[in-house]
Structures are given as C-alpha cells and as structure tokens.
Write a protein that holds these residues in place. Sequence first.
Motif, PDB file in Angstrom:
ATOM      1  N   LYS A 248      48.181  41.265  48.088  1.00 13.28           N
ATOM      2  CA  LYS A 248      47.862  40.334  47.003  1.00 13.28           C
ATOM      3  C   LYS A 248      49.089  40.094  46.127  1.00 13.28           C
ATOM      4  O   LYS A 248      49.367  38.967  45.728  1.00 13.28           O
ATOM      5  CB  LYS A 248      46.721  40.875  46.142  1.00 13.28           C
ATOM      6  CG  LYS A 248      45.367  40.744  46.768  1.00 13.28           C
ATOM      7  CD  LYS A 248      44.302  41.327  45.852  1.00 13.28           C
ATOM      8  CE  LYS A 248      42.985  41.429  46.571  1.00 13.28           C
ATOM      9  NZ  LYS A 248      41.966  42.122  45.764  1.00 13.28           N
ATOM     10  N   GLU A 249      49.829  41.167  45.834  1.00 11.75           N
ATOM     11  CA  GLU A 249      51.015  41.057  44.991  1.00 11.75           C
ATOM     12  C   GLU A 249      52.070  40.128  45.585  1.00 11.75           C
ATOM     13  O   GLU A 249      52.766  39.432  44.851  1.00 11.75           O
ATOM     14  CB  GLU A 249      51.635  42.434  44.757  1.00 11.75           C
ATOM     15  CG  GLU A 249      50.852  43.296  43.807  1.00 11.75           C
ATOM     16  CD  GLU A 249      51.456  44.683  43.640  1.00 11.75           C
ATOM     17  OE1 GLU A 249      52.654  44.884  43.941  1.00 11.75           O
ATOM     18  OE2 GLU A 249      50.716  45.587  43.212  1.00 11.75           O
TER      19      GLU A 249
ATOM     20  N   ASN B  93      51.393  37.690  47.791  1.00  9.77           N
ATOM     21  CA  ASN B  93      50.724  36.452  48.230  1.00  9.77           C
ATOM     22  C   ASN B  93      50.695  36.276  49.748  1.00  9.77           C
ATOM     23  O   ASN B  93      50.931  35.188  50.262  1.00  9.77           O
ATOM     24  CB  ASN B  93      51.368  35.226  47.578  1.00  9.77           C
ATOM     25  CG  ASN B  93      51.166  35.203  46.095  1.00  9.77           C
ATOM     26  OD1 ASN B  93      50.093  35.530  45.607  1.00  9.77           O
ATOM     27  ND2 ASN B  93      52.198  34.844  45.362  1.00  9.77           N
TER      28      ASN B  93
ATOM     29  N   GLU C 232      46.105  45.593  47.959  1.00  9.31           N
ATOM     30  CA  GLU C 232      46.747  45.338  46.670  1.00  9.31           C
ATOM     31  C   GLU C 232      48.189  44.879  46.851  1.00  9.31           C
ATOM     32  O   GLU C 232      48.642  43.948  46.189  1.00  9.31           O
ATOM     33  CB  GLU C 232      46.688  46.580  45.780  1.00  9.31           C
ATOM     34  CG  GLU C 232      45.326  46.827  45.189  1.00  9.31           C
ATOM     35  CD  GLU C 232      44.792  45.643  44.395  1.00  9.31           C
ATOM     36  OE1 GLU C 232      45.523  45.097  43.552  1.00  9.31           O
ATOM     37  OE2 GLU C 232      43.634  45.260  44.639  1.00  9.31           O
ATOM     38  N   TYR C 233      48.913  45.504  47.758  1.00  7.64           N
ATOM     39  CA  TYR C 233      50.295  45.094  48.034  1.00  7.64           C
ATOM     40  C   TYR C 233      50.341  43.672  48.567  1.00  7.64           C
ATOM     41  O   TYR C 233      51.180  42.870  48.179  1.00  7.64           O
ATOM     42  CB  TYR C 233      50.971  46.038  49.028  1.00  7.64           C
ATOM     43  CG  TYR C 233      51.194  47.438  48.522  1.00  7.64           C
ATOM     44  CD1 TYR C 233      51.504  47.703  47.184  1.00  7.64           C
ATOM     45  CD2 TYR C 233      51.103  48.522  49.390  1.00  7.64           C
ATOM     46  CE1 TYR C 233      51.707  48.998  46.738  1.00  7.64           C
ATOM     47  CE2 TYR C 233      51.311  49.814  48.945  1.00  7.64           C
ATOM     48  CZ  TYR C 233      51.617  50.046  47.617  1.00  7.64           C
ATOM     49  OH  TYR C 233      51.820  51.321  47.181  1.00  7.64           O
TER      50      TYR C 233
END
Length: 85
Positions: free
Chosen positions: A71-72, A74, A68-69
């Motif tokens: 993805k945040e 990129n 998740e981190y």
Amino acid sequence: MCLAIPGKIESILSDDPIMRTGKVSFGGIVKEINLAYVPEAGIGEYVIVHAGFAISVIDEKEALQVFEYLKEINELDELESDKPV
C-alpha cells in the motif's frame, strides 16, 4: 514489476492433487489460484502467490505486513486487473 504477494484462502474449489484450486483474497480482490504446490494449505490460511500459483504458506502477521508495504508503494493497483497474480 513481477513479485509474489500474500493472499488468504477463502475456499477450495478442487482437491485434485495436480489441479487443486481455490479462491484467494488479496486485500478484498478475489482470484482463482492454483494450490497444487501447497497441499497442506487450508481455508483461512495465507499463501504467497506468484503467476497464479500459491508457492508457500505464511502466517497472518507476515501477510498483513506485506500488504502494508505494498500500500505504501502503491503496488496494489495491479491486483485489480485480470492478469494472474
């Protein structure tokens, strides 16, 4: 940037103690990874991978949180290349 990321072991291709390898999924992108440093790791477990080598085993909750981190910020695009993870 060079960092270690989590991946889920999908299969083990070789159980040779020195050249133990397996297919590891990084959010759907699968790469062949050296598992020699984590002889205790099995199919379905998550490992931290750096430069094509699994260096430790982590739990699923922690692995998903790291994804998740990434993805945040990129940083998952780098996985799609042919470079070692």
